[in-house]
Design a protein around this motif. Structure first.
Motif: not given
Ligand SMILES: Nc1ncnc2c1ncn2[C@@H]1O[C@H](COP(=O)(O)OP(=O)(O)OP(=O)(O)O)[C@@H](O)[C@H]1O
Ligand SMILES: [Mg+2]
Length: 354
Positions: A262-286
């Motif tokens: 997310i914005d050039g930084v590792d989502a696993r290490a630095f993403g907030s809980r909400g960002q991680q959830r949203l990324t997972a959902l975005a992967l499915r919708l994509a």
């Protein structure tokens, strides 16, 4: 595609259910532990022939029951196919699934809390994700994957003998060749799948987050950009001594990973809980657009608890985004106001319009 006229008998906590879902957005509400996820699991089972929740057929029949029956009409334009599946307990205690296979255009994309693992779990979760997606795009992906796993297991068994005799290299030779050929085929298709996801992922994440945040996904392999089996073969040869010492295959697609940033930084290490959830959902919708192109019809979308842990604004964006999908099933413990949605309420294994 759409699913209509669903019938369940003795499936999880449903004794008997006959349900005609709406062709567009279905919102299923109800308190915890009433059967919302069970219902979505049943829909996925009808379309794909398996549960997205468990690999053990024994778990899905109602407790104490010897058989579960599921059926549904799969609809694509003017075509309507009834798919009926039965899970039965055999005399030896094992379970068997029988019934028609779904038409080759039938696809379902499911999102559930387990998908958070794609973002914050280990590499295996990300490999499973990309293989599942590739399987929805390419008919030959699953056979390749099975073949690859067989070769890997055979090769590892040879390596585990740890006998550094001259014969071992000779015995490994043919397996190396096959491993390199099938491994590169698998890797090539995963790379194609990642490429198919990239543009949509960036668009969907920006739409859901409402921010200009950029999510990127890349395939990560020790082989760099190499695409030829010769590169994998050479890598095997370079690591052979170490492989024999450790008794396992150390290079190949079974060790690869996906970088999700997310914005050039590792989502696993630095993403907030909400960002991680949203990324997972975005992967499915994509997945929707590439899967629609591959199947020739839009997949049904099965979203379990996709709104939880998201703030009200982001929830609004999610609801807006899924309006453009064809048929959607969304569960949530509370009842949001959603324009044009058919609302249903689940209570102790029965479903009523809400
Ligand atoms: N094989 C089964 N036979 C009968 N009942 C089952 C079976 N498997 C699960 N259940 C029941 O289903 C319930 C869970 O249902 P489900 O997961 O669909 O709940 P839910 O409505 O999604 O709840 P939540 O809001 O907590 O996610 C369990 O509490 C259990 O009692
Ligand atoms: Mg649930």
């Amino acid at each position: 595609m759409q699913i209509g006229c669903v019938q369940l008998l003795e499936f999880r906590n449903y004794r008997a259910l006959a349900w005609s879902p709406a062709p567009h957005l279905n919102v299923i509400t109800g308190p915890n532990a009433q059967g919302k996820t069970n219902l979505l699991e049943a829909l996925g089972f009808i379309v794909t022939g398996r549960s997205f929740r468990t690999a053990r057929a024994a778990e899905v029949a109602r407790w104490g029951s010897e058989a579960a029956i599921l059926s549904g009409d799969l609809i694509r334009g003017e075509t309507r196919r009834t798919v009926r599946r039965k899970l039965s307990r055999l005399e030896d205690g094992t379970w068997q699934t029988t019934g028609e296979s779904a038409p080759e255009w039938a696809r379902a994309i499911a999102f559930g809390w387990q998908d958070l693992e794609i973002v914050n779990g280990g590499p295996a979760a990300r490999r499973n994700f990309i293989d599942g997606f590739a399987a929805r795009l390419y008919a030959n992906h699953v056979p390749t994957l099975i073949r690859f796993r067989q070769i890997l297991a055979r090769r590892n068994r040879l390596l585990q003998q740890r006998s550094v005799d001259a014969g071992l290299a000779t015995r490994l030779g043919p397996w190396n060749e096959q491993f390199a050929t099938v491994g590169m085929e698998l890797l090539g298709r995963r790379r194609k799948a990642v490429a198919a996801l990239q543009t949509e992922l960036a668009r969907v994440y920006a739409a859901l987050s409402g921010a200009r945040s950029k999510v990127e996904i890349r395939y990560r392999t020790a082989l760099g950009e190499a695409a030829e089996p010769a590169a994998l073969l050479a890598a095997l040869e370079r690591r052979q001594r170490e492989e024999i010492r450790r008794g396992q295959t150390l290079v190949g697609p079974h060790r690869d990973d996906l970088a999700i940033e997310i914005d050039g930084v590792d989502a696993r290490a630095f993403g907030s809980r909400g960002q991680q959830r949203l990324t997972a959902l975005a992967l499915r919708l994509a997945e929707i657009l590439p899967v629609t192109d591959a199947a020739g019809t839009a997949p049904i979308l099965i979203l379990d608890d996709a709104l939880s842990e998201l703030d009200p604004t982001v929830r609004g964006h999610v609801l807006h985004e899924i309006q453009s999908a064809e048929q959607v099933f969304l569960t949530t413990p509370d009842a949001p106001v959603v324009d044009g949605a058919a609302m249903f309420h689940v209570n102790d294994g029965s479903l009523v319009p809400a």
